[in-house]
Write a protein that holds these residues in place. Structure first.
Motif, PDB file in Angstrom:
ATOM      1  N   ASP A   8       0.973  -1.184   0.137  1.00  0.00           N
ATOM      2  CA  ASP A   8       0.191   0.168  -0.164  1.00  0.00           C
ATOM      3  C   ASP A   8       0.839   1.422   0.208  1.00  0.00           C
ATOM      4  N   PHE A   9       1.831   1.157   1.246  1.00  0.00           N
ATOM      5  CA  PHE A   9       2.674   2.502   0.683  1.00  0.00           C
ATOM      6  C   PHE A   9       3.567   2.875  -0.172  1.00  0.00           C
ATOM      7  N   THR A  10       3.969   1.476  -0.956  1.00  0.00           N
ATOM      8  CA  THR A  10       4.772   2.230  -2.437  1.00  0.00           C
ATOM      9  C   THR A  10       3.978   1.964  -3.523  1.00  0.00           C
ATOM     10  N   ASN A  11       2.915   1.783  -3.512  1.00  0.00           N
ATOM     11  CA  ASN A  11       1.560   2.474  -4.072  1.00  0.00           C
ATOM     12  C   ASN A  11       1.555   3.890  -3.630  1.00  0.00           C
ATOM     13  N   VAL A  12       1.275   4.440  -2.400  1.00  0.00           N
ATOM     14  CA  VAL A  12       0.470   5.434  -2.552  1.00  0.00           C
ATOM     15  C   VAL A  12       2.139   6.428  -2.873  1.00  0.00           C
ATOM     16  N   ILE A  13       3.137   6.029  -3.079  1.00  0.00           N
ATOM     17  CA  ILE A  13       4.403   6.602  -2.469  1.00  0.00           C
ATOM     18  C   ILE A  13       3.744   6.892  -4.351  1.00  0.00           C
ATOM     19  N   LYS A  14       4.381   5.824  -5.044  1.00  0.00           N
ATOM     20  CA  LYS A  14       4.684   5.953  -6.661  1.00  0.00           C
ATOM     21  C   LYS A  14       4.054   6.575  -7.257  1.00  0.00           C
ATOM     22  N   LEU A  73      10.434   5.191  -0.847  1.00  0.00           N
ATOM     23  CA  LEU A  73      10.524   3.838  -1.778  1.00  0.00           C
ATOM     24  C   LEU A  73      11.593   3.171  -1.295  1.00  0.00           C
ATOM     25  N   ARG A  74      12.827   3.418  -1.519  1.00  0.00           N
ATOM     26  CA  ARG A  74      13.995   2.573  -1.554  1.00  0.00           C
ATOM     27  C   ARG A  74      13.935   1.765  -0.257  1.00  0.00           C
ATOM     28  N   ARG A  75      13.596   2.686   0.485  1.00  0.00           N
ATOM     29  CA  ARG A  75      14.473   2.007   1.886  1.00  0.00           C
ATOM     30  C   ARG A  75      12.757   0.944   2.705  1.00  0.00           C
ATOM     31  N   VAL A  76      11.260   1.171   1.597  1.00  0.00           N
ATOM     32  CA  VAL A  76      10.516  -0.005   2.195  1.00  0.00           C
ATOM     33  C   VAL A  76      10.816  -1.087   1.199  1.00  0.00           C
ATOM     34  N   GLN A  77      11.476  -0.628   0.103  1.00  0.00           N
ATOM     35  CA  GLN A  77      11.347  -2.384  -0.086  1.00  0.00           C
ATOM     36  C   GLN A  77      12.878  -2.549   0.647  1.00  0.00           C
ATOM     37  N   GLU A  78      13.864  -2.250   0.446  1.00  0.00           N
ATOM     38  CA  GLU A  78      15.302  -2.959   1.358  1.00  0.00           C
ATOM     39  C   GLU A  78      16.022  -2.843   2.932  1.00  0.00           C
TER      40      GLU A  78
END
Ligand SMILES: [Zn+2]
Length: 111
Positions: A8-14, A73-78
């Motif tokens: 969800d977070f990734t989608n909103v940020i993107k 975005l980078r942090r939420v993935q890594e």
């Protein structure tokens, strides 16, 4: 943060990144100086300078926000600890993270 929350977070940020990046060219265009030969009066020239100041501020705010969002975005993935308070380890509410993607502390620890 569970997988669903990360998603969800990734989608909103993107989505926000996309919108901000779309604004950049028009802001940059408005920053271009009016040619000195342009037949505008002294007042409108002053007006124009003031406007450019406003646009410049907006442009730099937009750029900073883009950088913060890209970093989030980078942090939420890594980063497995993304979304956890660096001080107490409690999850930072999603709403806070969306408003301040660079937040590393929960509201209580930040205050
Ligand atoms: Zn905390």
């Amino acid at each position: 943060m569970d997988t669903k929350e990360r998603e969800d977070f990734t989608n909103v940020i993107k989505k926000e990144l996309e919108a901000l990046r779309e604004q950049l060219p028009s802001l940059e265009k408005r920053m271009e100086p009016v040619s000195p030969d342009a037949s505008i009066g002294r007042l409108s020239r002053l007006d124009n300078m003031v406007n450019q100041g406003v646009v410049e501020k907006q442009l730099s705010n937009t750029r900073v926000r883009i950088l913060k969002l890209e970093e989030a975005l980078r942090r939420v993935q890594e980063d497995e600890d993304f979304g956890l308070c660096a001080e107490c380890g409690d999850p930072i509410p999603l709403k806070r993270l969306l408003a301040m993607p660079e937040a590393e502390l929960c509201v209580e620890c930040a205050s």
